[in-house]
Design an enzyme around this catalytic site. Structure first.
Site, mmCIF file in Angstrom:
data_model
loop_
_atom_site.group_PDB
_atom_site.id
_atom_site.type_symbol
_atom_site.label_atom_id
_atom_site.label_comp_id
_atom_site.label_asym_id
_atom_site.label_seq_id
_atom_site.Cartn_x
_atom_site.Cartn_y
_atom_site.Cartn_z
ATOM 1 N N GLU A 110 0.800 -1.219 0.000
ATOM 2 C CA GLU A 110 0.000 0.000 0.000
ATOM 3 C C GLU A 110 0.838 1.276 0.000
ATOM 4 O O GLU A 110 1.812 1.396 0.737
ATOM 5 C CB GLU A 110 -0.912 -0.001 1.225
ATOM 6 C CG GLU A 110 -1.972 1.078 1.197
ATOM 7 C CD GLU A 110 -3.153 0.662 2.032
ATOM 8 O OE1 GLU A 110 -4.081 0.056 1.461
ATOM 9 O OE2 GLU A 110 -3.142 0.923 3.250
ATOM 10 N N LYS B 88 0.743 4.827 1.168
ATOM 11 C CA LYS B 88 -0.032 5.384 2.288
ATOM 12 C C LYS B 88 0.808 6.425 3.025
ATOM 13 O O LYS B 88 1.907 6.113 3.502
ATOM 14 C CB LYS B 88 -0.406 4.230 3.225
ATOM 15 C CG LYS B 88 -1.234 4.565 4.438
ATOM 16 C CD LYS B 88 -1.520 3.263 5.183
ATOM 17 C CE LYS B 88 -2.440 3.437 6.365
ATOM 18 N NZ LYS B 88 -2.673 2.142 7.052
ATOM 19 N N LYS C 284 -8.045 2.384 -2.911
ATOM 20 C CA LYS C 284 -8.528 2.149 -1.553
ATOM 21 C C LYS C 284 -9.061 3.468 -1.005
ATOM 22 O O LYS C 284 -8.309 4.425 -0.813
ATOM 23 C CB LYS C 284 -7.424 1.593 -0.666
ATOM 24 C CG LYS C 284 -7.938 1.120 0.695
ATOM 25 C CD LYS C 284 -6.834 0.496 1.502
ATOM 26 C CE LYS C 284 -7.357 0.063 2.865
ATOM 27 N NZ LYS C 284 -6.255 -0.384 3.740
ATOM 28 N N GLU D 73 -14.870 -5.641 1.456
ATOM 29 C CA GLU D 73 -14.268 -5.840 2.774
ATOM 30 C C GLU D 73 -15.309 -6.139 3.840
ATOM 31 O O GLU D 73 -16.326 -5.465 3.948
ATOM 32 C CB GLU D 73 -13.499 -4.570 3.140
ATOM 33 C CG GLU D 73 -12.890 -4.596 4.537
ATOM 34 C CD GLU D 73 -12.227 -3.277 4.859
ATOM 35 O OE1 GLU D 73 -11.231 -2.939 4.182
ATOM 36 O OE2 GLU D 73 -12.714 -2.574 5.766
ATOM 37 N N GLU E 147 -6.448 -8.204 5.721
ATOM 38 C CA GLU E 147 -6.123 -6.780 5.804
ATOM 39 C C GLU E 147 -5.915 -6.362 7.261
ATOM 40 O O GLU E 147 -6.625 -6.825 8.143
ATOM 41 C CB GLU E 147 -7.266 -5.935 5.235
ATOM 42 C CG GLU E 147 -7.693 -6.271 3.822
ATOM 43 C CD GLU E 147 -8.913 -5.456 3.429
ATOM 44 O OE1 GLU E 147 -8.934 -4.240 3.694
ATOM 45 O OE2 GLU E 147 -9.863 -6.034 2.886
ATOM 46 N N SER E 148 -4.972 -5.460 7.462
ATOM 47 C CA SER E 148 -4.690 -4.801 8.751
ATOM 48 C C SER E 148 -3.952 -5.725 9.715
ATOM 49 O O SER E 148 -4.235 -6.919 9.811
ATOM 50 C CB SER E 148 -5.962 -4.267 9.419
ATOM 51 O OG SER E 148 -6.569 -3.268 8.625
#
Length: 271
Positions: free
Chosen positions: A54, A56, A116, A165, A216-217
């Site tokens: 990503e 970011k 995103k 998501e 994710e995350s």
């Protein structure tokens, strides 16, 4: 009911989406002229868990990560390290990103590029397609059932894949019901911003084998990638850990060689 952070982000997203109305015709024409793009879903196969790296600058939970970011150079370094796709945050108010970042990355790399953002309107889809995105993120918690269905259909209509998501079993069911190209399981609760990787472990095993699944995350190390691989992840989307890395190519390389197990292995007691 949404928490205050998510509610604030969505309020800003709705204002941005509404501000696109005067550009509707131009965005439609630009999206129609956009060339072919690589498939996100197809990029997530193979024997290793794919890394979606990503671009970011900052986040509401962690503050500034890479305020001096050069989006194109960062994306090129990610791909050099083995990233199969690049995610670009385009929310400016909370994450410091722009659609210009998305366009710069799409011009710089040949792998699929994911927009995103907190997508709430059709014009944001046209904006993404015109900028060169292969796919867009749709967040179940941010959209009602009908809105999610409509946006997923509209995305397909303009040539975009969808990464839908989910954070709960009910949200996962909705993501599958709208025919998500790729399902994302977010270990971060968007209402509280708390991260719990056991959410990914629980939900990944419920995704049908024919649907690519992304954790994710909260993914910061090869051990974390191993953990979600055992639960059946086909890919990991990594933002903060890679954004902080001084050598982004090496950081991706360290995470990109974890064996993919598949959901059948996870269901057989691999965790």
């Amino acid at each position: 009911m949404q928490g205050p952070v998510l509610a604030s982000i969505l309020d800003a997203a709705r204002r941005r989406a509404a501000a696109l109305a005067p550009q509707g015709g131009a965005l439609s024409r630009a999206a129609a002229r956009a060339g072919p793009v690589a498939s996100l879903g197809a990029a997530l196969g193979g024997g290793c868990v794919a890394v979606v790296a990503e671009v970011k600058r900052r986040s509401p939970s962690e503050g500034d990560l890479r305020p001096d970011l050069d989006p194109a150079a960062r994306a090129e370094a990610y791909v050099a390290g083995g990233a199969r796709a690049v995610s670009v945050l385009t929310d400016e108010a909370f994450f410091g990103g722009t659609v210009a970042d998305l366009a710069a990355v799409a011009r710089a790399v040949r792998v699929p590029v994911l927009r995103k953002d907190f997508i709430v309107g059709e014009l944001q889809l046209l904006e993404a397609r015109a900028a060169g995105a292969s796919a867009v993120l749709l967040i179940v918690r941010a959209l009602g059932t009908a809105r999610l269905r409509d946006l997923a259909r509209e995305a397909r209509g303009v040539g975009l894949e969808t990464l839908v998501e989910a954070h709960t079993e009910a949200e996962l069911a909705q993501a599958l019901a709208v025919g998500a190209s790729v399902v994302g399981v977010n270990s971060r609760d968007l209402d509280t911003l708390a991260v719990d990787l056991s959410v990914a472990e629980r939900l990944l095993a419920l995704v049908p084998g024919g649907v690519p699944a992304v954790a994710e995350s909260g993914i910061r190390s090869a051990a974390d990638v191993e953990r979600v691989a055992r639960a059946g992840a086909d890919a990991v989307l990594i933002g903060s850990a890679l954004s902080r890395a001084g050598d982004p190519a090496a950081a991706v390389r360290d995470l990109a060689c974890v064996e993919r197990r598949g959901r059948a292995a996870a269901a057989g007691g691999g965790r």
